[in-house]
Write a protein that holds these residues in place. Structure first.
Motif, short mmCIF file in Angstrom:
data_model
loop_
_atom_site.label_atom_id
_atom_site.label_comp_id
_atom_site.label_asym_id
_atom_site.label_seq_id
_atom_site.Cartn_x
_atom_site.Cartn_y
_atom_site.Cartn_z
N SER A 169 0.83 -1.20 0.00
CA SER A 169 0.00 0.00 0.00
C SER A 169 0.87 1.25 0.00
CB SER A 169 -0.94 -0.01 1.19
OG SER A 169 -0.22 0.21 2.37
N ALA A 226 -0.24 5.15 -0.19
CA ALA A 226 -1.15 5.36 0.92
C ALA A 226 -0.47 6.15 2.04
CB ALA A 226 -1.62 4.01 1.46
N HIS A 228 -3.21 4.00 6.07
CA HIS A 228 -2.73 2.73 6.61
C HIS A 228 -3.53 2.31 7.82
CE1 HIS A 228 1.65 2.46 5.01
NE2 HIS A 228 0.77 1.93 4.20
#
Lengths: 291, 272
Positions: B174, B179, B184
């Motif tokens: 991610s 992200a 997260h």
């Protein structure tokens, strides 16, 4: 040209420095907050010990000091020489040991059976047994106390052992099922193939392999009984356990004796938990999640 | 071989619970069954109303503090495995300390000439000592904080095992997709530790509703909770029927909480 290049390099270096600084600050903050948490956990224990070894003028004042100023063993010696502590101490030890022993005898065979059930049923049975721990203890202790008055079990060791088993057995079944789960079925079967009967396979193969788990279960039960308060206060009138005796001094407002009693009550717990830390790992608590 | 275990649980846990419910519907004098007289009696008693209110408030405050604090500490600890090990060792202390002892300790800390007042005095927040046990929200806060000291470590350890179960490559993937730490937390960490969070929350809620030792030690007879109210009805007034009624209400509260939580969380999981 050259100067422009230089400033560019310097700027880039500055950026890297800033990043490094930020990471450093972050790490220091993190470190400080973890120290703060650890202190918050430890300071109350220190204060308890401090009160049990402080002269009254350090404690019974508007502004008590945080450090030990006038050290004294007086309160400890007093409760030891007064002799009030021995009967409750003895009772607590006997009851806790009987709870651990009986707990193993009742829970271990049950847990073995549960661990050999098909997975889906197993989880249901375990959950059903464990969910009995959600009943309010004051609600269980009330009818138990009424019944025990009729049976003459009030103020007896046996009565208290039976009551503590109410708390201990579900926990024990939970822990021991986890233990038996780790012993593969094939082992028993190959023992049977090699000519053992089923009982022999249990005693000679399964039992030795589960000793560590059984010990952990016994110790957890011992501690649970040693710390138990609610059933004890419902079922003990004259012949009390150590926690109830401690409560008695608290309700009389006696700081020093209750502190010394509390330290005595905590001692065995500390020793056991630290010596046997490996057995008592919190894994047992989250074990259920592995199914 | 499982029979002794099952028989014991039937005879010494289920039977008493049923007996307790039976007492609560039985008339104190005529022993007539069923009757609502006991429930009418305790509902008419302002002490019971207070006990119910106090129990609910302490549970709400306690759960918020413990779950929030527990999650925060667990997240802090994921940074280094050395610190995690140290923390695990240290948390054995409050977890092992008998509840009655943690009560004694908190009594010293929160008494009017106790160490918390002294701390506030030294950093200059207060001039005159605060009487934490006098009743009202102060006492409830005191009980919740006292409880928090002993049980937050358990929450932390349960949540830590949840955090450890999240594979690191999910975060890597991610992060590559850009992200933020915020994303997260809300889209990876929280959903993945939900089962652990649920278990911790339910275990904690059950114990919070049943809170008994700490109020016995800290709040005395002024600030009652459902557990101590049931105790007092039996020991001070020798009334098993009103005590049984209070316990039954406590049982119903716990059952409603656990049931509704499992149903709502379970339903949400079904949607996903």
């Amino acid at each position: 040209m050259k100067t422009a290049e230089k400033t560019g390099v310097v700027l880039a270096e500055k950026k890297v420095d800033q990043k490094k600084m930020r990471a450093k600050v972050k790490r220091v903050l993190l470190f400080l907050s973890i120290i703060a948490i650890i202190l918050l956990i430890l300071i109350p224990i220190y204060l308890l010990f401090k009160i049990s070894v402080s002269a009254p003028q350090d404690i019974l004042t508007q502004h008590p000091p945080f450090l030990i100023k006038n050290f004294t063993w007086k309160h400890w010696l007093k409760i030891l020489s007064a002799g009030q502590i021995w009967n409750p101490l003895w009772k607590s030890v006997i009851v806790a040991s009987m709870v651990a022993l009986l707990g193993i005898i009742i829970a271990a065979p049950g847990a073995y059976v549960i661990s050999r059930l098909p997975k889906k049923i197993k989880y249901g049975v375990l959950l059903a047994i464990f969910s009995t721990r959600m009943f309010p203890e004051v609600g269980i202790a009330l009818p138990i106390s009424v019944t025990f008055i009729k049976w003459g079990l009030l103020d007896t060791n046996l009565g208290l052992v039976l009551a503590h088993l109410i708390r201990v057995l579900p926990l024990m079944a939970w822990v021991l099922t986890g233990t038996f789960d780790t012993i593969p079925r094939d082992l028993e079967q190959s023992a049977v193939v090699d000519g053992c009967n089923k009982i022999q396979a249990l005693v000679k193969v399964v039992l030795p392999l589960s000793l560590a788990g059984l010990a952990a279960g016994a110790i957890l039960s011992w501690l649970e009984s040693w710390n138990e308060f609610t059933y004890a206060i419902y079922l003990c009138l004259a012949d009390t356990t150590l926690p109830i005796k401690t409560y008695y001094y608290i309700s009389r407002g006696n700081w020093f004796e209750s502190a010394a009693y509390a330290v005595f009550l905590t001692f065995p717990v500390m020793i056991i938990t630290f010596v046997l830390q490996n057995y008592l790992k919190s894994d047992y608590l989250s074990g259920a999640l592995k199914y | 071989m499982i029979l002794p275990l099952i028989l014991f649980i039937l005879g010494f846990t289920l039977l008493p619970v049923l007996q307790c419910i039976f007492y609560s519907f039985q008339d104190r004098i005529t022993e007539e069954f069923p009757t609502l007289a006991n429930y009418r009696l305790i509902v008419g008693n302002p002490k019971f109303g207070d006990a119910l209110k106090n129990t609910l408030i302490v549970t709400a405050i306690g759960l918020t503090l413990e779950m929030g604090g527990g999650l925060l500490i667990a997240l802090l600890l994921t940074v280094s495995s050395k610190i995690k090990g140290l923390f695990r060792t240290i948390t054995m202390i409050p977890m092992g300390v008998p509840t009655i002892v943690s009560g004694v300790i908190m009594l010293y800390i929160f008494s009017s000439n106790g160490y918390f007042n002294e701390f506030l005095y030294r950093i200059g927040v207060i001039k005159l000592p605060i009487d934490w046990a006098q009743g009202g929200i102060r006492t409830l806060l005191m009980v919740a904080v006292a409880d928090m000291w002993k049980v937050t470590p358990l929450v932390v350890i349960l949540l830590l095992s949840g955090l450890e179960s999240i594979p690191a490559n999910i975060y890597e993937a991610s992060a590559m997709d850009g992200a933020s730490p915020y994303q997260h937390f809300f889209f990876i960490t929280l959903p993945l530790i939900k089962p652990f969070f649920t278990i911790a929350l339910i275990l904690r809620a059950i114990d919070a509703f049943r809170i008994f030792e700490l109020p016995m030690v800290l709040a005395g007879r002024n600030t009652m909770f459902l557990g101590t109210y049931a105790y007092s009805e039996y020991f001070d007034y020798n009334n098993i029927h009103s005590s049984g009624a209070a316990s039954t209400i406590l049982l119903i509260l716990i059952a409603i909480f656990v049931f509704s939580y499992v149903v709502t969380v379970g339903a949400k999981e079904g949607d996903e």
